[in-house]
Design a protein around this motif. Sequence first.
Motif, PDB file in Angstrom:
ATOM      1  N   PRO A 100       0.828  -1.213   0.000  1.00 29.36           N
ATOM      2  CA  PRO A 100       0.000   0.000   0.000  1.00 29.36           C
ATOM      3  C   PRO A 100       0.857   1.254   0.000  1.00 29.36           C
ATOM      4  O   PRO A 100       2.073   1.204   0.244  1.00 29.36           O
ATOM      5  CB  PRO A 100      -0.800  -0.127   1.297  1.00 29.36           C
ATOM      6  N   ALA A 101       0.237   2.378  -0.272  1.00 31.35           N
ATOM      7  CA  ALA A 101       0.944   3.661  -0.299  1.00 31.35           C
ATOM      8  C   ALA A 101       1.728   3.845   0.994  1.00 31.35           C
ATOM      9  O   ALA A 101       1.213   3.609   2.091  1.00 31.35           O
ATOM     10  CB  ALA A 101      -0.062   4.794  -0.486  1.00 31.35           C
ATOM     11  N   GLY A 102       2.992   4.239   0.849  1.00 28.18           N
ATOM     12  CA  GLY A 102       3.841   4.454   2.006  1.00 28.18           C
ATOM     13  C   GLY A 102       4.621   3.232   2.450  1.00 28.18           C
ATOM     14  O   GLY A 102       5.398   3.319   3.411  1.00 28.18           O
ATOM     15  N   PHE A 103       4.451   2.113   1.772  1.00 25.12           N
ATOM     16  CA  PHE A 103       5.188   0.895   2.146  1.00 25.12           C
ATOM     17  C   PHE A 103       6.687   1.180   2.093  1.00 25.12           C
ATOM     18  O   PHE A 103       7.210   1.638   1.076  1.00 25.12           O
ATOM     19  CB  PHE A 103       4.835  -0.255   1.201  1.00 25.12           C
ATOM     20  N   ALA A 104       7.403   0.887   3.195  1.00 24.62           N
ATOM     21  CA  ALA A 104       8.801   1.314   3.290  1.00 24.62           C
ATOM     22  C   ALA A 104       9.718   0.271   3.913  1.00 24.62           C
ATOM     23  O   ALA A 104      10.820   0.603   4.336  1.00 24.62           O
ATOM     24  CB  ALA A 104       8.874   2.609   4.100  1.00 24.62           C
ATOM     25  N   THR A 105       9.281  -0.987   3.956  1.00 24.70           N
ATOM     26  CA  THR A 105      10.053  -2.028   4.638  1.00 24.70           C
ATOM     27  C   THR A 105      10.669  -2.986   3.633  1.00 24.70           C
ATOM     28  O   THR A 105      10.035  -3.368   2.651  1.00 24.70           O
ATOM     29  CB  THR A 105       9.152  -2.807   5.611  1.00 24.70           C
ATOM     30  N   ASN A 106      11.916  -3.378   3.904  1.00 18.64           N
ATOM     31  CA  ASN A 106      12.622  -4.311   3.029  1.00 18.64           C
ATOM     32  C   ASN A 106      13.261  -5.392   3.884  1.00 18.64           C
ATOM     33  O   ASN A 106      13.878  -5.101   4.912  1.00 18.64           O
ATOM     34  CB  ASN A 106      13.707  -3.571   2.236  1.00 18.64           C
ATOM     35  N   VAL A 107      13.093  -6.649   3.493  1.00 20.85           N
ATOM     36  CA  VAL A 107      13.728  -7.767   4.185  1.00 20.85           C
ATOM     37  C   VAL A 107      14.918  -8.223   3.353  1.00 20.85           C
ATOM     38  O   VAL A 107      14.765  -8.550   2.172  1.00 20.85           O
ATOM     39  CB  VAL A 107      12.740  -8.926   4.395  1.00 20.85           C
ATOM     40  N   SER A 108      16.091  -8.229   3.957  1.00 14.68           N
ATOM     41  CA  SER A 108      17.311  -8.593   3.244  1.00 14.68           C
ATOM     42  C   SER A 108      18.015  -9.712   3.989  1.00 14.68           C
ATOM     43  O   SER A 108      18.202  -9.632   5.212  1.00 14.68           O
ATOM     44  CB  SER A 108      18.234  -7.371   3.130  1.00 14.68           C
ATOM     45  N   VAL A 109      18.388 -10.761   3.278  1.00 13.60           N
ATOM     46  CA  VAL A 109      19.080 -11.907   3.856  1.00 13.60           C
ATOM     47  C   VAL A 109      20.474 -11.974   3.241  1.00 13.60           C
ATOM     48  O   VAL A 109      20.614 -12.181   2.037  1.00 13.60           O
ATOM     49  CB  VAL A 109      18.316 -13.218   3.565  1.00 13.60           C
ATOM     50  N   THR A 110      21.495 -11.778   4.053  1.00 14.78           N
ATOM     51  CA  THR A 110      22.860 -11.821   3.533  1.00 14.78           C
ATOM     52  C   THR A 110      23.355 -13.264   3.487  1.00 14.78           C
ATOM     53  O   THR A 110      22.673 -14.192   3.922  1.00 14.78           O
ATOM     54  CB  THR A 110      23.796 -10.967   4.398  1.00 14.78           C
ATOM     55  N   GLY A 111      24.535 -13.457   2.955  1.00 10.25           N
ATOM     56  CA  GLY A 111      25.113 -14.802   2.902  1.00 10.25           C
ATOM     57  C   GLY A 111      24.596 -15.587   1.729  1.00 10.25           C
ATOM     58  O   GLY A 111      25.111 -15.451   0.605  1.00 10.25           O
ATOM     59  N   VAL A 112      23.551 -16.401   1.942  1.00  8.00           N
ATOM     60  CA  VAL A 112      23.078 -17.293   0.887  1.00  8.00           C
ATOM     61  C   VAL A 112      22.481 -16.539  -0.296  1.00  8.00           C
ATOM     62  O   VAL A 112      22.336 -17.110  -1.386  1.00  8.00           O
ATOM     63  CB  VAL A 112      22.045 -18.312   1.417  1.00  8.00           C
TER      64      VAL A 112
END
Length: 288
Positions: A100-112
């Motif tokens: 939705p409007a304003g969505f500002a979250t990011n999930v980041s997985v390092t390594g693999v």
Amino acid sequence: MQTVTTLDMLRTAVAKLRADGARIALVPTMGALHEGHMTLVRCAAAEADHVVASIFVNPKQFGPNEDLDAYPRQLAADAALLESEGCALLWAPAAAVMYPAGFATNVSVTGVSEGLCGAARPGHFDGVATVVCKLFQQVQPDVALFGEKDFQQLAVIRAMARDLDLTRPHVDAIIGVPTVREADGLAMSSRNRYLSPDQRGASAALPHAMQAAIARIEGGDEVAGTLAALQAELVAAGFASVDYAALADSRSLAPLAMLGPDPARLLVAARIGGTRLIDNMAVGPARR
């Protein structure tokens, strides 16, 4: 089968499915379903009382020059396939519902997530992790099933679920299902429909070349030379380029210069015409 398109509808439908403590299995997809997806649904039905499938073409996992607009969308046909396999609920949100409007979250997985497709498609696995994390929160399944064809994606999702406590400790709630293949060995993929008849015929060289390379590696041939020969064989067969051909540890996906005692995986991404195909196969102890 019920189809829902809003979070309120989803939560109400899932609550009804959970009555009397029923188990729910989630099969996330981007649609354009084929026998590989149907295999996931059947495996899910064996793991739980009810199967929830999602269809969402996730814009966050496509790069700026990739096939987001061209990606096949056939919701009615896909829904009919899911219903024929006994799927209880289809979650088919629009992009504005997921982001939705304003969505500002990011999930980041390092390594693999680094190397392999992570190097060839910057930001791709952030998009995968973000949308799958949301799907887990929305549906809260007991188990979720993913195809091993996207082997690096499976590793990313397992790491994310572990690190963010999205599944119960010591429970293998993320289930990988072996790759389903066409009669000539090509891994089933929604993108296979992009191939012209000539390209489709040439694409069978990918699994055949991989099997030959695995035999050489298991026979003691030097890995770097074998991988170079694999790439040359694909180009000679009609592939335009090879993004990578790598031998990696099956758990960490760290590159291997030689085959050791632990399970390994041969992973390849190659382009034929305008289509990028990926595949992977077990090497070494996992095959025995």
